[in-house]
Structures are given as structure tokens and as C-alpha cells.
Design an enzyme around this catalytic site. Structure first.
Site, PDB file in Angstrom:
ATOM      1  CE1 TYR A   1      -4.033  -1.689  -0.471  1.00 24.79           C
ATOM      2  CE2 TYR A   1      -3.044  -3.263   1.050  1.00 24.79           C
ATOM      3  CZ  TYR A   1      -4.013  -2.945   0.114  1.00 24.79           C
ATOM      4  OH  TYR A   1      -4.945  -3.873  -0.259  1.00 24.79           O
TER       5      TYR A   1
ATOM      6  CG  ASN B   1     -11.247   3.459  -8.718  1.00 23.77           C
ATOM      7  OD1 ASN B   1     -11.375   2.239  -8.831  1.00 23.77           O
ATOM      8  ND2 ASN B   1     -11.374   4.280  -9.727  1.00 23.77           N
ATOM      9  CB  VAL B   2      -8.250   2.897  -2.517  1.00 23.34           C
ATOM     10  CG1 VAL B   2      -9.164   1.759  -2.069  1.00 23.34           C
ATOM     11  CG2 VAL B   2      -7.074   2.364  -3.323  1.00 23.34           C
TER      12      VAL B   2
ATOM     13  CG  HIS C   1     -13.693  -1.583  -2.554  1.00 24.57           C
ATOM     14  ND1 HIS C   1     -13.518  -2.094  -3.822  1.00 24.57           N
ATOM     15  CD2 HIS C   1     -14.829  -2.148  -2.077  1.00 24.57           C
ATOM     16  CE1 HIS C   1     -14.500  -2.939  -4.093  1.00 24.57           C
ATOM     17  NE2 HIS C   1     -15.318  -2.982  -3.060  1.00 24.57           N
TER      18      HIS C   1
ATOM     19  N   GLY D   1     -15.446   1.593 -16.234  1.00 26.66           N
ATOM     20  CA  GLY D   1     -14.149   0.980 -15.955  1.00 26.66           C
ATOM     21  C   GLY D   1     -14.115  -0.008 -14.804  1.00 26.66           C
ATOM     22  CB  THR D   2     -15.976  -1.658 -12.536  1.00 22.73           C
ATOM     23  OG1 THR D   2     -16.013  -2.820 -11.700  1.00 22.73           O
ATOM     24  CG2 THR D   2     -17.387  -1.277 -12.946  1.00 22.73           C
TER      25      THR D   2
HETATM   26  P1  OAD Z   1     -10.623  -4.526 -12.556  1.00 15.69           P
HETATM   27  O1  OAD Z   1      -9.146  -4.491 -12.751  1.00 15.69           O
HETATM   28  O2  OAD Z   1     -11.238  -5.804 -12.156  1.00 15.69           O
HETATM   29  O3  OAD Z   1     -11.347  -4.047 -13.894  1.00 15.69           O
HETATM   30  C1  OAD Z   1     -10.896  -2.922 -14.582  1.00 15.69           C
HETATM   31  C2  OAD Z   1     -11.844  -2.629 -15.724  1.00 15.69           C
HETATM   32  O4  OAD Z   1     -11.414  -1.422 -16.332  1.00 15.69           O
HETATM   33  C3  OAD Z   1     -11.865  -3.716 -16.814  1.00 15.69           C
HETATM   34  O5  OAD Z   1     -13.201  -4.027 -17.140  1.00 15.69           O
HETATM   35  C4  OAD Z   1     -11.158  -3.020 -17.990  1.00 15.69           C
HETATM   36  O6  OAD Z   1     -11.697  -3.421 -19.249  1.00 15.69           O
HETATM   37  C5  OAD Z   1     -11.466  -1.574 -17.729  1.00 15.69           C
HETATM   38  N1  OAD Z   1     -10.518  -0.612 -18.313  1.00 15.69           N
HETATM   39  C6  OAD Z   1      -9.186  -0.747 -18.548  1.00 15.69           C
HETATM   40  N2  OAD Z   1      -8.689   0.378 -19.073  1.00 15.69           N
HETATM   41  C7  OAD Z   1      -9.724   1.257 -19.167  1.00 15.69           C
HETATM   42  C8  OAD Z   1      -9.855   2.608 -19.617  1.00 15.69           C
HETATM   43  N3  OAD Z   1      -8.805   3.302 -20.088  1.00 15.69           N
HETATM   44  N4  OAD Z   1     -11.080   3.171 -19.577  1.00 15.69           N
HETATM   45  C9  OAD Z   1     -12.159   2.491 -19.099  1.00 15.69           C
HETATM   46  N5  OAD Z   1     -12.087   1.223 -18.668  1.00 15.69           N
HETATM   47  C10 OAD Z   1     -10.886   0.624 -18.696  1.00 15.69           C
HETATM   48  O7  OAD Z   1     -10.970  -3.349 -11.519  1.00 15.69           O
HETATM   49  P2  OAD Z   1     -12.273  -3.145 -10.635  1.00 15.69           P
HETATM   50  O8  OAD Z   1     -13.485  -3.659 -11.319  1.00 15.69           O
HETATM   51  O9  OAD Z   1     -12.270  -1.718 -10.194  1.00 15.69           O
HETATM   52  O10 OAD Z   1     -10.729  -4.115  -4.495  1.00 15.69           O
HETATM   53  O11 OAD Z   1     -11.954  -4.056  -9.395  1.00 15.69           O
HETATM   54  C11 OAD Z   1     -12.830  -4.099  -8.306  1.00 15.69           C
HETATM   55  C12 OAD Z   1     -12.073  -4.315  -7.013  1.00 15.69           C
HETATM   56  O12 OAD Z   1     -11.224  -5.443  -7.133  1.00 15.69           O
HETATM   57  C13 OAD Z   1     -11.119  -3.194  -6.651  1.00 15.69           C
HETATM   58  O13 OAD Z   1     -11.767  -2.121  -5.978  1.00 15.69           O
HETATM   59  C14 OAD Z   1     -10.129  -3.863  -5.773  1.00 15.69           C
HETATM   60  C15 OAD Z   1      -9.924  -5.114  -6.588  1.00 15.69           C
HETATM   61  O14 OAD Z   1      -9.428  -6.211  -5.968  1.00 15.69           O
HETATM   62  C16 OAD Z   1      -9.964  -4.207  -3.399  1.00 15.69           C
HETATM   63  O15 OAD Z   1      -8.762  -4.115  -3.393  1.00 15.69           O
HETATM   64  C17 OAD Z   1     -10.762  -4.457  -2.157  1.00 15.69           C
END
Ligand code: OAD
Length: 229
Positions: free
Chosen positions: A53, A87-88, A104, A170-171
Site C-alpha cells: 500500500y 477506487n481507493v 473500498h 471501468g469496472t
Molecule cells: P478490474 O481491474 O477488475 O477491472 C478494470 C476494468 O477497467 C476492466 O473491465 C477493464 O476493461 C477496464 N478498463 C481498462 N482500461 C480502461 C480505460 N482506459 N477506460 C475504461 N475502462 C478501462 O478493476 P475493478 O473492477 O475496479 O478491491 O476491481 C474491483 C475491485 O477489485 C477493486 O476495488 C479492488 C480489486 O481487488 C480491493 O482491493 C478491495
């Protein structure tokens, strides 16, 4: 004023230089969740977890909000906007958004290991083992680790069910309970998903999928919504 709720994930900060988790070259390719993002890992090897971190925090100080963060702030001119972020980082706030819920946790904050109400903003990027809260216990990152409760999920569900328009950016929608928030949104509310790799979700009504990066897709969507209103 119409209510817009926005659910964001790591993808919105990718163009600011912050790594996502599950893309190729993402953080979970480099590290194992069980080694750095659980309470058990913290108990087993606090130095490793803390360093993970610290490095993320250091990178965050070098990062700047991008066009997508700034565009969401513009939406507040005509809408009541609430952002729910997984996002953190603090890039939404630095981009000008005034109503941001961090599901988160927050990287720039740390908290007591004996009293979760004791939350502090860290000065600088480095938390040291030995840094203590006012009750004398070690401080930990203010992050919701895997397996821990998500204290703000009910507030997020309420924001989602109140929304007239819902935007997801973006998730990967892999992590629950955040991924389930879409189920709280009214069926008739227009929904938008901005993600270059979005999977089809035919069970979600009134969903428009924009397969673009946030830096271009979000400003275009925001312009469209501002013109429509
Ligand atoms: P992920 O890494 O799982 O997903 C990222 C998403 O962003 C994917 O669907 C990509 O296609 C998309 N992406 C990549 N580049 C992009 C861009 N330039 N514009 C838009 N989208 C883009 O991340 P999260 O879904 O945020 O939790 O992950 C959820 C949680 O899992 C996080 O908060 C974290 C992680 O483990 C903890 O640490 C508790």
C-alpha cells in the site's frame, strides 16, 4: 434536478497511470490477493502488506486526474451527481467531484487496528510499522480487504435505487457486493456502461454500452447528457 449515480472502478484511473487489477499486466498478475489484500495477510506479514500500500500511495501522489474525472465534475452543472467508487485513489475529488463515496476505502487514509472509527489522513506516502493511533495500536491502511465487510454498501444501494440515470465506468464487475449494485437501479432508468472490454449484459434493461476508454468515452457521454438536459 435529475439524479445521476456513477459507479466507477479501476479503469477510470488507468489513463492517469494507475494500474487496474484484472487486465493483463494488472496488479493481481504481479501479486496474489491472499498475500496483500486480506486481514490474514496483514496479521501474517504486515511488512509486505504495508509496503504494497505504501507503493500504491506513492504512485497516487504522482498521478493526476484525467479527462474522465474532470468530465464527471462538469455533470454537476445540471445534475445532482453522486459517485460510488471502488477506487481507493482520490482522483474524483481532485477532478472536482463533490459527492464521492469510497466503497473500498481510501489510500491516503489509515486507521486504528483497535477502533475502526479512528481514521486519519496520512501525511505523505509512507505508513511505517510502529506508527500508532491515539490509543496506542498500530495503524493499518484504510482499505476494505477481501473478506471484510463493506460498511458503505447500504448507502450505495440507496443511491443506486434513487438514480434517474446510472453510469458505470471501468469496472470488470467481478467483485461483490459492488458488482450487484446495478440490480438496485430502476428498470426504466437509462444506464450507460463505458469500458473498452465491456461484456454484454442482456439482462440489464435500458443499457447502452460504450466500448471506449474512459478518457474519451466519458467526456462524450457527459456532453450528450448536458445537451439533452
Ligand atoms: P478490474 O481491474 O477488475 O477491472 C478494470 C476494468 O477497467 C476492466 O473491465 C477493464 O476493461 C477496464 N478498463 C481498462 N482500461 C480502461 C480505460 N482506459 N477506460 C475504461 N475502462 C478501462 O478493476 P475493478 O473492477 O475496479 O478491491 O476491481 C474491483 C475491485 O477489485 C477493486 O476495488 C479492488 C480489486 O481487488 C480491493 O482491493 C478491495
Amino acid at each position: 434536478m435529475k439524479k445521476i449515480a456513477v459507479l466507477t472502478g479501476a479503469g477510470i484511473s488507468a489513463e492517469s497511470g494507475i494500474k487496474t487489477f484484472r487486465d493483463s499486466n494488472g496488479l493481481w498478475e504481479e501479486y496474489r490477493v491472499e498475500d496483500v489484500a486480506t486481514y490474514e495477510a496483514w496479521v501474517r506479514n504486515p511488512a509486505l502488506v504495508n509496503e504494497f500500500y505504501n507503493q500504491r500511495r506513492k504512485k497516487l501522489y504522482e498521478a493526476k486526474p484525467n479527462a474522465a474525472h474532470f468530465a464527471l465534475a462538469e455533470l454537476e452543472k445540471k445534475f445532482d451527481v453522486k459517485i460510488i467508487t471502488q477506487n481507493v485513489d482520490d482522483l474524483h475529488e481532485r477532478g472536482g467531484s463533490t459527492n464521492v463515496l469510497h466503497l473500498h476505502g481510501e489510500l491516503k487514509k489509515v486507521r486504528s487496528t483497535v477502533d475502526p472509527e479512528l481514521v486519519y489522513t496520512l501525511e505523505g506516502w509512507e505508513l511505517k510499522l510502529g506508527d500508532k493511533c491515539e490509543k496506542g495500536s498500530q495503524l493499518r491502511p484504510h482499505i476494505v480487504w477481501f473478506g471484510e465487510a463493506v460498511p458503505l454498501i447500504e448507502v450505495a444501494a440507496e443511491i443506486s435505487s434513487d438514480a434517474d440515470i446510472y453510469i458505470v465506468i471501468g469496472t470488470s464487475l467481478n467483485v461483490y457486493p459492488a458488482a450487484g449494485l446495478l440490480n438496485f437501479v430502476r428498470e426504466d432508468a437509462p444506464k450507460y456502461l463505458v469500458d473498452p472490454n465491456a461484456s454484454p449484459m442482456p439482462w440489464i434493461r435500458n443499457l447502452t454500452t460504450i466500448r471506449e476508454k474512459a478518457g474519451t468515452g466519458v467526456p462524450a457521454l457527459v456532453n450528450e447528457l448536458l445537451i439533452m438536459e
